[in-house]
Design a protein around this motif. Structure first.
Motif, PDB file in Angstrom:
ATOM      1  N   PRO A 230      29.504 -63.111  14.226  1.00  0.00           N
ATOM      2  CA  PRO A 230      28.969 -61.737  14.261  1.00  0.00           C
ATOM      3  C   PRO A 230      29.651 -60.786  13.285  1.00  0.00           C
ATOM      4  CG  PRO A 230      29.165 -62.604  16.486  1.00  0.00           C
ATOM      5  CD  PRO A 230      29.799 -63.628  15.579  1.00  0.00           C
ATOM      6  N   PHE A 231      30.982 -60.852  13.171  1.00  0.00           N
ATOM      7  CA  PHE A 231      31.657 -59.919  12.274  1.00  0.00           C
ATOM      8  C   PHE A 231      31.302 -60.192  10.814  1.00  0.00           C
ATOM      9  CE2 PHE A 231      34.695 -63.416  12.227  1.00  0.00           C
ATOM     10  CZ  PHE A 231      35.181 -63.421  10.936  1.00  0.00           C
ATOM     11  N   ARG A 233      28.300 -61.471   9.745  1.00  0.00           N
ATOM     12  CA  ARG A 233      26.944 -60.949   9.554  1.00  0.00           C
ATOM     13  C   ARG A 233      26.954 -59.438   9.358  1.00  0.00           C
ATOM     14  NH1 ARG A 233      21.639 -62.284  11.034  1.00  0.00           N
ATOM     15  NH2 ARG A 233      22.243 -64.079  12.295  1.00  0.00           N
ATOM     16  N   GLU A 234      27.690 -58.749  10.220  1.00  0.00           N
ATOM     17  CA  GLU A 234      27.707 -57.288  10.169  1.00  0.00           C
ATOM     18  C   GLU A 234      28.196 -56.780   8.817  1.00  0.00           C
ATOM     19  OE1 GLU A 234      29.685 -53.483  12.595  1.00  0.00           O
ATOM     20  OE2 GLU A 234      30.014 -55.551  13.280  1.00  0.00           O
ATOM     21  N   GLU A 237      25.717 -57.829   5.780  1.00  0.00           N
ATOM     22  CA  GLU A 237      24.479 -57.040   5.768  1.00  0.00           C
ATOM     23  C   GLU A 237      24.752 -55.595   5.378  1.00  0.00           C
ATOM     24  OE1 GLU A 237      21.567 -59.428   8.857  1.00  0.00           O
ATOM     25  OE2 GLU A 237      22.639 -57.663   9.604  1.00  0.00           O
ATOM     26  N   GLU A 238      25.853 -55.049   5.867  1.00  0.00           N
ATOM     27  CA  GLU A 238      26.182 -53.662   5.543  1.00  0.00           C
ATOM     28  C   GLU A 238      26.509 -53.507   4.056  1.00  0.00           C
ATOM     29  OE1 GLU A 238      29.497 -50.228   6.715  1.00  0.00           O
ATOM     30  OE2 GLU A 238      29.262 -52.018   7.959  1.00  0.00           O
TER      31      GLU A 238
END
Length: 443
Positions: A230-231, A233-234, A237-238
């Motif tokens: 998750p970290f 991906r975040e 994407e950001e």
């Protein structure tokens, strides 16, 4: 799983046919699709029975007749095929038509240090290209013909550009503060429209660009070969201001689970039939189980009810706003390993590929106690000689970790190998820079 265009273009008419079929498959009526899937499974089992010596005996012992298969429940009579069975029965698993089918020998990199050899034929190679084409065409602004970059295990140098396929290969083994500017300029030079790679590599690339105040924007990034955390991906994407599409595949080409634009993972059952099984090989409707797959294209060496040794869980939600009728996977567990951090600050994952040329290693894992050292722990076959095999292993490791980190080799017993409860080997165990390591869960 990656692809090479030269492996796929020998059957252009077949490619057109498979492309057309794959484009429509996710949106077909679910009942009609499942009827066709059962037919394709039965046809693969009949072919295996008639042309592959191993399966004639395998089916007989399971009291299974492919000609009588009229349901998925009947198919479940078959035992699960694991990697050790494939290794031990390699010659008997080859079709008597393998040469006619254009079979080529391949092997897994061997996440335990033990590669597995298998054959792939023209049909599955062509289907794989169609599969990637479908994945990369989920949005009208992207397609397989546009320039792309991949940051993954390219170990022959820092980078290479293939003008025919329009693919810029960037080596994750050479990604650091010194090379990031060159990688950035190469992406601009070749007008790259989308990027793909290992999640750890995409994440590190975004970090390094951010530190240098360099900016790139991609509408889409494709991740695979490792678990996307998750970290990661975040941040990816950001930074790139686009969407990460996660795609689970493997070299054996029985499995394909791909994220859609709505963020759900779909088991693409037109490419391979996906099952999730418990410890007794019974189908799991809820909860975590072993991901077992049957390839629907490769007849040179069929893999039927093949245990991927990864874990997965079905989503109880039965429909997706994207319109696909493929089953939804809640989560995939597996392919999680720590990362080696070199003295230069390079984060190196997927080091299992360095072991693929050493045939006398049963199992292996790497331990990194500090940033200056790694210890390569080897559980060998009887014929293994460290003096003989060390130069090749050292050469392949140095391609990936560089020349400054110290490498120590240690012969260990099987009980010293860090198996997980799922039977996997945690291939890299590192005490360095824990913020880069996976701590979400332990398999």
């Amino acid at each position: 799983m990656d692809f090479r265009f030269k492996d796929y273009l020998s059957m252009p008419l077949q490619l057109l046919r498979i492309n057309r079929s794959m484009k429509a498959a996710p949106y077909r009526n679910k009942e009609d699709f499942e009827k066709e899937l059962l037919v394709r499974l039965r046809e693969m089992c009949i072919y295996a029975y008639e042309h592959v010596p191993f399966y004639k005996e395998w089916f007989h012992d399971a009291d299974f007749s492919p000609y009588q298969m009229q349901s998925f429940e009947y198919f479940e009579r078959l035992p699960v095929l694991d990697k050790d069975v494939v290794r031990n029965n390699y010659d008997r698993l080859i079709s008597d038509e393998a040469e006619k089918l254009g079979a080529v020998e391949c092997e897994t990199s061997g996440s335990t240090g033990t590669p597995m050899q298998f054959l792939l034929d023209n049909n599955v190679n062509t289907a794989s290209l169609a599969l990637f084409n479908r994945t990369w065409n989920m949005c009208k602004d992207w397609n397989i013909t546009k320039p792309q970059a991949t940051i993954s295990g390219y170990a022959e140098g820092e980078w290479k550009y293939n003008r025919f396929s329009k693919i810029l290969y960037l080596s994750s083994f050479h990604l650091n503060e010194e090379t990031v500017l060159n990688f950035y300029n190469l992406i601009l030079k070749y007008k790259v429209k989308f990027i793909r790679g290992y999640p750890s590599s995409l994440y590190r690339f975004a970090q390094l660009l951010n530190e240098r105040n360099l900016h790139l924007q991609f509408d889409v990034m494709f991740s695979g070969a490792e678990t996307l955390l998750p970290f990661q991906r975040e941040f990816i994407e950001e930074f790139f201001k686009g969407k990460v599409i996660d795609h689970y595949t493997h070299w054996e080409r029985t499995a394909s689970i791909c994220e859609c634009m709505e963020g759900r993972l779909h088991a693409q059952n037109d490419y391979g039939f996906h099952e999730i099984l418990d410890a007794n090989n019974r189908s799991v409707k809820e909860g975590v189980g072993r991901l077992v797959c049957t390839g629907l294209y490769n007849r040179a060496m069929p893999l039927i009810r093949y245990d991927t040794r990864d874990l997965a869980e079905w989503e109880t939600e039965i429909s997706c706003p994207c319109g696909s009728n493929f089953p939804i996977v809640k989560k995939i567990w597996g392919r999680i390993e720590d990362i080696v951090v070199t003295p230069e600050g390079v984060l190196v994952g997927r080091l299992d590929a360095a072991f693929k040329y050493n045939k006398n290693i049963k199992l292996a894992y790497i331990y990194q106690p500090n940033i200056e050292n790694i210890i390569v722990n080897i559980y060998p076959f009887d014929d293994f000689s460290l003096k003989t095999e060390k130069p090749l292993l050292e050469q392949e490791l140095r391609k990936r970790v560089g020349s400054t980190i110290k490498i120590q080799y240690k012969i260990v017993n099987k009980e010293d190998i860090p198996f997980t409860p799922a039977g996997k080997v945690r291939f890299v165990v590192s005490d360095v820079d824990k913020k880069y390591q996976n701590t979400e869960f332990e398999l």
